[in-house]
Design an enzyme around this catalytic site. Sequence first.
Site, PDB file in Angstrom:
ATOM      1  N   HIS A  26       0.894  -1.072  -0.139  1.00  0.00           N
ATOM      2  CA  HIS A  26       0.018  -0.113  -0.032  1.00  0.00           C
ATOM      3  C   HIS A  26       1.029   1.255   0.075  1.00  0.00           C
ATOM      4  O   HIS A  26       2.104   1.140   0.087  1.00  0.00           O
ATOM      5  CB  HIS A  26      -0.821  -0.039   1.038  1.00  0.00           C
ATOM      6  N   HIS A  29       4.077   1.539   2.258  1.00  0.00           N
ATOM      7  CA  HIS A  29       5.118   1.091   1.852  1.00  0.00           C
ATOM      8  C   HIS A  29       5.933   1.824   0.541  1.00  0.00           C
ATOM      9  O   HIS A  29       7.188   1.989   0.725  1.00  0.00           O
ATOM     10  CB  HIS A  29       4.879  -0.469   1.246  1.00  0.00           C
ATOM     11  N   CYS A 135       0.312 -10.210  20.144  1.00  0.00           N
ATOM     12  CA  CYS A 135      -0.284  -9.698  19.026  1.00  0.00           C
ATOM     13  C   CYS A 135       0.205 -10.317  17.760  1.00  0.00           C
ATOM     14  O   CYS A 135       1.372 -10.022  17.471  1.00  0.00           O
ATOM     15  CB  CYS A 135      -0.388  -8.250  18.700  1.00  0.00           C
ATOM     16  N   CYS A 138       1.469  -7.475  15.165  1.00  0.00           N
ATOM     17  CA  CYS A 138       2.775  -7.105  15.642  1.00  0.00           C
ATOM     18  C   CYS A 138       3.761  -7.865  15.450  1.00  0.00           C
ATOM     19  O   CYS A 138       5.009  -7.570  15.647  1.00  0.00           O
ATOM     20  CB  CYS A 138       2.741  -6.035  16.961  1.00  0.00           C
ATOM     21  N   CYS A 152      -4.342  -4.120  21.109  1.00  0.00           N
ATOM     22  CA  CYS A 152      -3.263  -3.865  20.671  1.00  0.00           C
ATOM     23  C   CYS A 152      -3.066  -2.502  20.305  1.00  0.00           C
ATOM     24  O   CYS A 152      -4.110  -2.058  19.470  1.00  0.00           O
ATOM     25  CB  CYS A 152      -2.752  -4.777  19.273  1.00  0.00           C
ATOM     26  N   HIS A 155      -3.058  -2.541  16.281  1.00  0.00           N
ATOM     27  CA  HIS A 155      -3.888  -3.074  15.414  1.00  0.00           C
ATOM     28  C   HIS A 155      -5.454  -3.014  15.868  1.00  0.00           C
ATOM     29  O   HIS A 155      -6.488  -3.385  15.238  1.00  0.00           O
ATOM     30  CB  HIS A 155      -3.657  -4.603  15.310  1.00  0.00           C
ATOM     31  N   LYS A 309      -6.868   5.466   8.875  1.00  0.00           N
ATOM     32  CA  LYS A 309      -5.740   4.473   9.058  1.00  0.00           C
ATOM     33  C   LYS A 309      -5.837   3.471   7.813  1.00  0.00           C
ATOM     34  O   LYS A 309      -6.900   3.008   7.568  1.00  0.00           O
ATOM     35  CB  LYS A 309      -5.860   4.015  10.579  1.00  0.00           C
ATOM     36  N   LYS A 312      -6.374  -3.167   5.623  1.00  0.00           N
ATOM     37  CA  LYS A 312      -7.404  -3.893   4.581  1.00  0.00           C
ATOM     38  C   LYS A 312      -8.765  -4.402   4.942  1.00  0.00           C
ATOM     39  O   LYS A 312      -9.708  -3.895   3.902  1.00  0.00           O
ATOM     40  CB  LYS A 312      -6.667  -5.445   4.934  1.00  0.00           C
TER      41      LYS A 312
HETATM   42 ZN   LIG Z   1      -0.534  -5.422  16.905  1.00  0.00          ZN
END
Ligand SMILES: [Zn+2]
Length: 531
Positions: A26, A29, A135, A138, A152, A155, A309, A312
């Site tokens: 995405h 990156h 997690c 992570c 988390c 996430h 944010k 997906k």
């Molecule tokens: Zn995480």
Amino acid sequence: MNTTNEPNRDRYYITTSIPYVNSRPHIGHALEMVQTDTLARYHRQRGDDSRFLTGTDDNALKNVQAAEVEGLSVQELVDRNAEYFRGLRGPLDLSFDDFIRTSSERRHTEGAQKLWRLCVEAGDVYQKSYEGLYCVGCEQYYTEGELVNGLCPEHGVRPELVEEENYFFRLSRYAGELERLIESGEMRILPETRLNEVLSFVRRGLEDFSISRSQARARGWGVPVPDDSGQVMYVWFDALANYITALDYVTEGELYQRYWVENPNRVHVIGKGILRFHAVYWPAMLLSAGLPTPTAVCVHEYLTVEGRKISKSLGNVIDPTAMVDRFGTEALRYWLLRDMPRTEDADFTFDRLAIRYNTDLANDLGNLLNRTVSMIVRYRQGVVPQPGEATDAEREFERIAAAIPAGVESALDDFDFRAALASIWELVLRANRYVEESAPWTLSKAERGGDEAAGDRLDTTLYTLAEALRLLSYHLAPFLPSTSERIAAQLGIAAEAGAPSEAAAWGGLTPGVRVAAPQPIFPRIEVASSV
Ligand SMILES: [Zn+2]
């Protein structure tokens, strides 16, 4: 060729982080790739012996889970998705020298195992049964205190409770040495907000961390722990090792010596979410193994897309390749480098990209080029004239041009792409004002009326503008490589011609050069908020 003995040549090794490949790349990156590419190109242009590494983290548990969802083997999934990342090379105009894949390359597996063994020999690896909140996103354990409402912080999902007997790394032993490395500047962390974050983390005291997991929990996927068939390496242990395994660390070959050992610049570019791994865990592993530590960790912030944010599940993942198809490589590279703040997140919107492109590239730079080349064709039959005597206006160009190399150097040394481009843009803005002030069309009219002095001024003006554009082509090359080439082609010269010290000096354009037929290089982008 033996480059080791070449005088006055710095070394420079730069890496991106290696993303896990559970899905396609995405725009986040793309940001990291373009930042890293710009630094690599800049150092190459300076004549530094440079190397740029990127690649993929194939061993993350997330990849295993993604493969299960898709009904593929893990290898099939990572093979397919890694190619999407490698495939950014063309669309983003990347110049990486190497691309490492952590699942399928012996140099990596064996190199990571060699590093592990050295940590064992140093007495820094021990077994312990452990229970913790993990997690998978992570690939990291969290303490209750680090969670946000039990979720988390990266996430927003509830970590799993994991209990098993693992190998641990004696991180606690390295707090003092890490603090010294950071405080002394031996390992720089940029920007300063991130340096302070790491220092306060280290000063709170470091806890040992788990560096393996059971084969069962890893579904048998990952780098096997040496001499223990029941465990694979914690994915971060092997992933971090990629920065040296890609340099043939396993054989301690020429690349490793040249770019890791005998090199004052070992630079990692990363996102803020993985700072602790790069500025604490990784250097501690290297200290344990008795290997050189990174010299700089450059940290970028995150991008949101249209206010949200990137994720997906939110369905707003922006495919960089699709964006390049729509707006072009230069528009995307320029936006990422010009609009991303150093110390806060930025929101990407199509309108912001379009407005930035239209203002800076189509209007400021594109018009300058097109007007200059058109006037040289119209008033001087396409030949860059010999300049006459310089006035204050031309001397001001010399001053601005002379300030650019130091401005760009110090900005890039600070990992500040915006400041670097701003320093270059001084020349663009001055040149556009100069066109208005010197009014070449009026000079041409006077010249045709028999005013010789006006003809001389016109020569000087056209030469000055062409020379400003030559310098812009040179300085923009690391940021916008194809723009740089197209400016040079319009001027009828070779891009990046000459040694850096000469190429960056005012007055390097040889009069008599024939320009190409004028052609707009930045067609305007339609701004439509409905995207
Ligand atoms: Zn995480």
